[in-house]
Design a protein around this motif. Structure first.
Motif, PDB file in Angstrom:
ATOM      1  N   VAL A  82       0.876  -1.169   0.000  1.00 29.17           N
ATOM      2  CA  VAL A  82       0.000   0.000   0.000  1.00 29.17           C
ATOM      3  C   VAL A  82       0.913   1.218   0.000  1.00 29.17           C
ATOM      4  O   VAL A  82       1.704   1.390   0.934  1.00 29.17           O
ATOM      5  CB  VAL A  82      -0.932   0.032   1.233  1.00 29.17           C
ATOM      6  CG1 VAL A  82      -1.834   1.263   1.180  1.00 29.17           C
ATOM      7  CG2 VAL A  82      -1.748  -1.245   1.349  1.00 29.17           C
ATOM      8  N   ALA A 122       5.517   7.923  -5.062  1.00 28.96           N
ATOM      9  CA  ALA A 122       5.063   7.066  -6.162  1.00 28.96           C
ATOM     10  C   ALA A 122       6.077   5.958  -6.394  1.00 28.96           C
ATOM     11  O   ALA A 122       7.282   6.153  -6.205  1.00 28.96           O
ATOM     12  CB  ALA A 122       4.882   7.877  -7.435  1.00 28.96           C
ATOM     13  N   ALA A 128       2.958  -0.390 -13.963  1.00 37.22           N
ATOM     14  CA  ALA A 128       2.049   0.618 -13.424  1.00 37.22           C
ATOM     15  C   ALA A 128       2.797   1.537 -12.478  1.00 37.22           C
ATOM     16  O   ALA A 128       3.815   1.160 -11.900  1.00 37.22           O
ATOM     17  CB  ALA A 128       0.893  -0.054 -12.684  1.00 37.22           C
ATOM     18  N   LEU A 167       2.115   3.448  -9.010  1.00 38.42           N
ATOM     19  CA  LEU A 167       1.200   3.475  -7.867  1.00 38.42           C
ATOM     20  C   LEU A 167       1.462   4.731  -7.059  1.00 38.42           C
ATOM     21  O   LEU A 167       2.608   5.046  -6.744  1.00 38.42           O
ATOM     22  CB  LEU A 167       1.407   2.250  -6.982  1.00 38.42           C
ATOM     23  CG  LEU A 167       1.260   0.882  -7.644  1.00 38.42           C
ATOM     24  CD1 LEU A 167       1.551  -0.213  -6.647  1.00 38.42           C
ATOM     25  CD2 LEU A 167      -0.127   0.716  -8.232  1.00 38.42           C
ATOM     26  N   GLY A 168       0.392   5.437  -6.699  1.00 44.85           N
ATOM     27  CA  GLY A 168       0.488   6.636  -5.898  1.00 44.85           C
ATOM     28  C   GLY A 168      -0.167   6.437  -4.549  1.00 44.85           C
ATOM     29  O   GLY A 168      -0.588   5.318  -4.204  1.00 44.85           O
ATOM     30  N   ASP A 208      -2.905   3.779  -3.332  1.00 41.55           N
ATOM     31  CA  ASP A 208      -3.014   2.676  -4.284  1.00 41.55           C
ATOM     32  C   ASP A 208      -2.410   1.443  -3.630  1.00 41.55           C
ATOM     33  O   ASP A 208      -1.475   1.550  -2.833  1.00 41.55           O
ATOM     34  CB  ASP A 208      -2.256   2.965  -5.583  1.00 41.55           C
ATOM     35  CG  ASP A 208      -2.886   4.053  -6.431  1.00 41.55           C
ATOM     36  OD1 ASP A 208      -4.095   4.342  -6.245  1.00 41.55           O
ATOM     37  OD2 ASP A 208      -2.172   4.610  -7.291  1.00 41.55           O
ATOM     38  N   SER A 209      -2.929   0.285  -3.976  1.00 38.26           N
ATOM     39  CA  SER A 209      -2.390  -0.957  -3.416  1.00 38.26           C
ATOM     40  C   SER A 209      -2.298  -2.010  -4.505  1.00 38.26           C
ATOM     41  O   SER A 209      -2.950  -1.913  -5.546  1.00 38.26           O
ATOM     42  CB  SER A 209      -3.269  -1.453  -2.264  1.00 38.26           C
ATOM     43  OG  SER A 209      -4.567  -1.748  -2.718  1.00 38.26           O
ATOM     44  N   VAL A 210      -1.475  -3.018  -4.237  1.00 42.64           N
ATOM     45  CA  VAL A 210      -1.299  -4.112  -5.178  1.00 42.64           C
ATOM     46  C   VAL A 210      -1.045  -5.389  -4.387  1.00 42.64           C
ATOM     47  O   VAL A 210      -0.395  -5.362  -3.348  1.00 42.64           O
ATOM     48  CB  VAL A 210      -0.137  -3.833  -6.173  1.00 42.64           C
ATOM     49  CG1 VAL A 210       1.186  -3.687  -5.440  1.00 42.64           C
ATOM     50  CG2 VAL A 210      -0.044  -4.899  -7.247  1.00 42.64           C
TER      51      VAL A 210
END
Length: 123
Positions: free
Chosen positions: A61, A66, A76, A78-79, A82-84
């Motif tokens: 998270v 960024a 991608a 992520l800012g 944002d989560s992955v």
């Protein structure tokens, strides 16, 4: 309840990471979570990790800054907030291409064998 103050978080080294500082917020200690641990990673400008993979899934998270994240099939940026989820075995590479520190919350299960000895399991 298991409270751990930010000032009590211990640093840890993450393999194949560079220009990164990490703190363990919860886990690997008596009274902490029994199924997973939580870390806080600060990626300095130009810092990153990989490419590599892990046998364990993980969630990142982004809290600040960024992070550029690349896997075999996707890329991608992520800012904040944002989560992955990175599944087990997926090769990933992440980089902080910005000029500010990128801060990530990291959540991962314990390695096979479960929580460290002396740590109670919770359901």
């Amino acid at each position: 309840m298991h409270i751990k103050r930010f000032g009590q978080a211990a640093p840890y080294e993450a393999p194949n990471h560079y220009d990164m500082r990490a703190l363990r917020l919860q886990g690997f200690e008596a009274g902490g979570p029994g199924q997973f641990w939580v870390g806080l990673s600060h990626l300095l400008p130009g810092g990153g990790a990989g490419p590599d993979s892990s046998a364990l899934e993980k969630v990142y998270v982004v809290l600040a800054g960024a992070v550029n994240l690349k896997t075999a099939g996707e890329e991608a940026v992520l800012g904040p907030l944002d989560s992955v989820c990175i599944p087990p075995g997926e090769v990933r590479e992440m980089r902080n291409h910005g000029n500010e520190v990128a801060t990530l919350l990291v959540v991962m299960p314990y390695p096979p064998g479960g929580a460290p000895q002396g740590q109670e399991k919770r359901s």
